[in-house]
Design a protein around this motif. Structure first.
Motif, PDB file in Angstrom:
ATOM      1  N   VAL A 104      38.498  47.360  27.937  1.00 12.78           N
ATOM      2  CA  VAL A 104      39.131  46.368  28.806  1.00 12.78           C
ATOM      3  C   VAL A 104      40.436  46.929  29.362  1.00 12.78           C
ATOM      4  O   VAL A 104      41.100  47.761  28.750  1.00 12.78           O
ATOM      5  CB  VAL A 104      39.376  45.023  28.093  1.00 12.78           C
ATOM      6  N   ASP A 105      40.795  46.433  30.544  1.00  9.78           N
ATOM      7  CA  ASP A 105      41.976  46.931  31.244  1.00  9.78           C
ATOM      8  C   ASP A 105      43.204  46.052  31.046  1.00  9.78           C
ATOM      9  O   ASP A 105      44.261  46.339  31.613  1.00  9.78           O
ATOM     10  CB  ASP A 105      41.667  47.055  32.733  1.00  9.78           C
ATOM     11  N   GLY A 106      43.062  44.999  30.263  1.00  9.29           N
ATOM     12  CA  GLY A 106      44.222  44.165  30.002  1.00  9.29           C
ATOM     13  C   GLY A 106      43.832  42.781  29.542  1.00  9.29           C
ATOM     14  O   GLY A 106      42.656  42.444  29.375  1.00  9.29           O
ATOM     15  N   PHE A 107      44.873  41.954  29.331  1.00  8.59           N
ATOM     16  CA  PHE A 107      44.700  40.618  28.772  1.00  8.59           C
ATOM     17  C   PHE A 107      45.543  39.615  29.538  1.00  8.59           C
ATOM     18  O   PHE A 107      46.634  39.922  30.022  1.00  8.59           O
ATOM     19  CB  PHE A 107      45.137  40.580  27.300  1.00  8.59           C
ATOM     20  N   ARG A 108      45.034  38.402  29.590  1.00 12.59           N
ATOM     21  CA  ARG A 108      45.833  37.242  29.992  1.00 12.59           C
ATOM     22  C   ARG A 108      46.050  36.425  28.722  1.00 12.59           C
ATOM     23  O   ARG A 108      45.104  36.095  28.021  1.00 12.59           O
ATOM     24  CB  ARG A 108      45.111  36.455  31.071  1.00 12.59           C
ATOM     25  N   ILE A 150      31.482  45.887  31.539  1.00 12.72           N
ATOM     26  CA  ILE A 150      32.636  46.788  31.665  1.00 12.72           C
ATOM     27  C   ILE A 150      32.238  48.058  32.419  1.00 12.72           C
ATOM     28  O   ILE A 150      32.919  48.491  33.364  1.00 12.72           O
ATOM     29  CB  ILE A 150      33.199  47.140  30.279  1.00 12.72           C
ATOM     30  N   ALA A 151      31.143  48.666  32.014  1.00  8.26           N
ATOM     31  CA  ALA A 151      30.725  49.933  32.631  1.00  8.26           C
ATOM     32  C   ALA A 151      30.414  49.738  34.111  1.00  8.26           C
ATOM     33  O   ALA A 151      30.852  50.544  34.962  1.00  8.26           O
ATOM     34  CB  ALA A 151      29.508  50.485  31.902  1.00  8.26           C
ATOM     35  N   ASP A 152      29.675  48.702  34.451  1.00  9.29           N
ATOM     36  CA  ASP A 152      29.307  48.484  35.851  1.00  9.29           C
ATOM     37  C   ASP A 152      30.509  48.090  36.693  1.00  9.29           C
ATOM     38  O   ASP A 152      30.632  48.513  37.851  1.00  9.29           O
ATOM     39  CB  ASP A 152      28.226  47.406  35.949  1.00  9.29           C
ATOM     40  N   ALA A 153      31.405  47.283  36.140  1.00 11.01           N
ATOM     41  CA  ALA A 153      32.606  46.907  36.891  1.00 11.01           C
ATOM     42  C   ALA A 153      33.431  48.134  37.229  1.00 11.01           C
ATOM     43  O   ALA A 153      33.917  48.294  38.360  1.00 11.01           O
ATOM     44  CB  ALA A 153      33.431  45.902  36.092  1.00 11.01           C
ATOM     45  N   HIS A 154      33.597  49.020  36.271  1.00 13.37           N
ATOM     46  CA  HIS A 154      34.364  50.248  36.530  1.00 13.37           C
ATOM     47  C   HIS A 154      33.681  51.105  37.597  1.00 13.37           C
ATOM     48  O   HIS A 154      34.361  51.725  38.426  1.00 13.37           O
ATOM     49  CB  HIS A 154      34.570  51.016  35.234  1.00 13.37           C
ATOM     50  N   GLU A 155      32.361  51.127  37.597  1.00 14.84           N
ATOM     51  CA  GLU A 155      31.652  51.875  38.642  1.00 14.84           C
ATOM     52  C   GLU A 155      31.887  51.275  40.023  1.00 14.84           C
ATOM     53  O   GLU A 155      31.882  51.983  41.026  1.00 14.84           O
ATOM     54  CB  GLU A 155      30.158  51.918  38.333  1.00 14.84           C
ATOM     55  N   HIS A 156      32.100  49.972  40.080  1.00 12.98           N
ATOM     56  CA  HIS A 156      32.400  49.281  41.339  1.00 12.98           C
ATOM     57  C   HIS A 156      33.887  49.345  41.695  1.00 12.98           C
ATOM     58  O   HIS A 156      34.303  48.731  42.684  1.00 12.98           O
ATOM     59  CB  HIS A 156      31.960  47.815  41.270  1.00 12.98           C
ATOM     60  N   GLY A 157      34.668  50.050  40.910  1.00 11.87           N
ATOM     61  CA  GLY A 157      36.097  50.145  41.183  1.00 11.87           C
ATOM     62  C   GLY A 157      36.884  48.917  40.779  1.00 11.87           C
ATOM     63  O   GLY A 157      38.001  48.704  41.263  1.00 11.87           O
ATOM     64  N   LEU A 158      36.341  48.110  39.884  1.00 11.75           N
ATOM     65  CA  LEU A 158      36.984  46.877  39.441  1.00 11.75           C
ATOM     66  C   LEU A 158      37.465  47.020  38.005  1.00 11.75           C
ATOM     67  O   LEU A 158      36.709  47.438  37.128  1.00 11.75           O
ATOM     68  CB  LEU A 158      36.008  45.700  39.529  1.00 11.75           C
ATOM     69  N   ARG A 159      38.706  46.666  37.769  1.00 17.11           N
ATOM     70  CA  ARG A 159      39.200  46.594  36.396  1.00 17.11           C
ATOM     71  C   ARG A 159      38.862  45.229  35.812  1.00 17.11           C
ATOM     72  O   ARG A 159      38.718  44.243  36.536  1.00 17.11           O
ATOM     73  CB  ARG A 159      40.708  46.850  36.368  1.00 17.11           C
ATOM     74  N   VAL A 160      38.785  45.176  34.483  1.00 17.60           N
ATOM     75  CA  VAL A 160      38.380  43.957  33.796  1.00 17.60           C
ATOM     76  C   VAL A 160      39.480  43.548  32.824  1.00 17.60           C
ATOM     77  O   VAL A 160      39.834  44.305  31.916  1.00 17.60           O
ATOM     78  CB  VAL A 160      37.053  44.144  33.041  1.00 17.60           C
ATOM     79  N   THR A 161      40.024  42.352  33.012  1.00 20.60           N
ATOM     80  CA  THR A 161      40.972  41.779  32.070  1.00 20.60           C
ATOM     81  C   THR A 161      40.351  40.524  31.468  1.00 20.60           C
ATOM     82  O   THR A 161      39.524  39.858  32.101  1.00 20.60           O
ATOM     83  CB  THR A 161      42.316  41.445  32.743  1.00 20.60           C
ATOM     84  N   ILE A 162      40.739  40.220  30.237  1.00 21.77           N
ATOM     85  CA  ILE A 162      40.107  39.117  29.521  1.00 21.77           C
ATOM     86  C   ILE A 162      41.168  38.207  28.908  1.00 21.77           C
ATOM     87  O   ILE A 162      42.303  38.608  28.681  1.00 21.77           O
ATOM     88  CB  ILE A 162      39.138  39.624  28.429  1.00 21.77           C
TER      89      ILE A 162
END
Length: 539
Positions: free
Chosen positions: A213-217, A97-109
């Motif tokens: 997390v930035d959201g859910f599917r 999560i932390a590294d993805a946000h640093e890359h400008g990527l949101r994470v949904t699960i």
């Protein structure tokens, strides 16, 4: 005169970042393996974040990584608030999560609220308890039909094949009740009339939201609720196509899915997310009737719903245009953007679906441009950007439960889940230093990401450039489409109020391009003409 204090400004609306996002689906088992056991994991994903940033996507969607016996490769969840050791641990998730946000990527699960694993502590307690107990009330246990209860309670069929009911022994060892499972027997359906089930999902939502997390599917978002009397279907249904859960046909409603009370579950999910501004919830909604589909995206329910019409459309201009128009119309009345996809971990990959070989690849390239030109949200499935085809696997390597449950009549979804080829050669192609969990074919060597990055004519380079233009070109503003006259087997559209045109030729003839300067094409253009199986963007 005393000056009255200035009232505080109203809070700024939270941007809905997903309205025009490109989201990249990661089938966790098949993306990148960090420890050489042949199975993708969270640290493997973290090592590839630079690739995803280079591709230009806005967010990622992770398939289930929760504690699971893996009867359905993670969609049988034994603990929804922990990480299965095969994928890592909670610390690895937090690092991702932390590294993805640093890359400008949101994470949904992924969330799987329709069912649990048969190894979930609730279900184990249910098996140890008597009929009518509170433990069994969390699931759908019923007495069987017939004089001795030897027949299933109704005629429902599992999506994966065979009856949707399995009989258990009572604690005294005698034949007892049956339990409902719309998928594998290892995936018992939860009873969504039970308050404990609601409370547990809310606990799970907050657990992951609090971790960033930035959201859910939502898996099987048209499931969960069942008619109280569990009536027979009007006729025994043939098993659906692999991975397909199409429900609520205009002709024949399916009592297993799309029951009205499911919307209460989605209102609860949305109410939780509204306490976490900027978080997304998208549903897997296999509902064929547009009016019923749109109800899932009402203002207090899901933000987005996958409409699978584009997946189901053949490579024919008229059918594709109809799918686009119906998909846009289905959400127009509720103000939600369309959510487009051409593939996922449950359906055949576009290259194979559109004919395979050189023809299938050309058509998949063309459809990538069509999809990325549309208003709304685009979901790409890992490997789609490489032009991966389905893989015909030997019988002895198949792992999808569909293969066994169908009595070896349906080969299942393993064909579209073979791991990503990153670089190098067989057997692992940079995915793993060991043996991949599904065998990777030798011809993957021609499709590895490392070489496609260096090839300006590759599928990967095409998708990268298309995403870049989608993010930067003013022709991608506007949420409505204008259609132009086109030859038979072709179409052309532009976003309303803009100047960028997308043209597609599905015919067997070369046709003139619409007026404008071609800025991107899925194949070579010559003398102002658009070849068959080709799409182009013109400004």
């Amino acid at each position: 005169m005393q000056r009255l204090p200035t009232p505080p400004a109203p809070p700024a609306p939270v941007p809905q970042w997903w309205r025009d996002a490109v989201v990249y689906q990661i089938y966790v088992r098949s993306f990148s393996d960090s420890d050489g056991d042949g199975i993708g994991d969270l640290d493997g994903i973290r090592a590839r974040l630079g690739y995803l940033e280079l591709l230009g996507v806005d967010a990622i969607w992770l398939t289930p990584f929760y504690t699971s016996p893996m009867a359905d490769h993670g969609y049988d969840v034994a603990d929804p608030r922990d990480v299965d050791p095969v994928f890592g641990d909670l610390a690895a998730f937090d690092r991702l999560i932390a590294d993805a946000h640093e890359h400008g990527l949101r994470v949904t699960i992924d969330l799987v609220p329709n069912h649990t694993s048969s190894e979930h502590e609730w279900f184990r307690a249910a098996l140890d308890s008597a009929p009518g107990s509170p433990e069994r009330a969390r699931y759908h246990f019923r007495r069987g039909r017939g004089p001795n209860g030897d027949e299933p309670p109704n005629n429902w069929q599992s999506v994966f094949g065979g009856p949707a009911w399995t009989r258990v022994q009572d604690p005294d060892g005698s034949p007892g009740e049956w339990y409902l499972h719309l998928f594998a027997p290892e995936q018992p359906d939860l009873n969504w009339t039970n308050p404990e089930v609601w409370a547990d999902l809310e606990k799970t939502l907050r657990f992951w939201l609090d971790r960033g997390v930035d959201g859910f599917r939502i898996d099987v978002a048209h499931g969960m609720s069942k008619p109280p009397d569990l009536p027979d279907a009007r006729e025994d249904r043939e098993p659906s196509h692999d991975g397909e859960r199409w429900a609520a046909s205009v002709v024949e409603p399916d009592p297993r899915f799309d029951h009205d009370d499911v919307h209460g579950v989605h209102r609860m999910i949305r109410a939780v997310l509204d306490h976490y501004p900027g978080r997304l919830v998208v549903g897997e909604v296999w509902v064929g009737d547009s009016a019923r589909f749109s109800r899932y995206m009402r203002s207090d329910e899901l933000h987005l719903g996958f409409n699978f019409r584009l997946v189901r459309a053949p490579f024919e201009a008229a059918a594709i245009r109809t799918a686009i128009e119906q998909s846009l119309a289905a959400v127009a009345g509720v103000g939600a953007p369309a959510a487009w996809t051409l593939s996922n971990h449950d359906v055949s990959r576009p290259v194979t679906r559109y004919g395979g070989g050189v023809t299938g690849l050309a058509r998949a390239r063309a459809m990538a441009l069509v999809e990325l030109a549309l208003p709304g949200v685009v979901y790409l499935y890992n490997g789609e950007e490489l032009g991966l085809p389905d893989v015909e696997l030997p019988d002895e390597t198949l792992q999808d439960p569909v293969w066994e449950l169908s009595g070896h009549t349906r080969r299942g979804r393993d064909r579209c889940r073979v791991p990503m080829p990153w670089e190098g050669s067989a057997p692992g192609f940079g995915f793993t230093s060991g043996d991949p969990w599904l065998p990777m074919p030798p011809d993957y060597g021609k499709l590895v990401a490392a070489e496609q990055l260096e090839d300006t004519a590759s599928m990967l380079s095409l998708v990268r450039r298309a995403i870049e233009l989608r993010n930067t070109h003013p022709g991608f503003d506007g949420e409505e489409l204008e259609w132009f006259g086109a030859p038979e087997g072709c179409f052309a559209f532009r976003r309303a109020g803009t100047t960028l045109v997308c043209a597609l030729n599905t015919s067997t003839d070369v046709v003139p391009l619409p007026p404008g300067e071609a800025i991107l094409a899925s194949g070579p253009l010559t003398d102002g003409m658009l070849p068959p199986d080709t799409a182009a963007w013109l400004a």
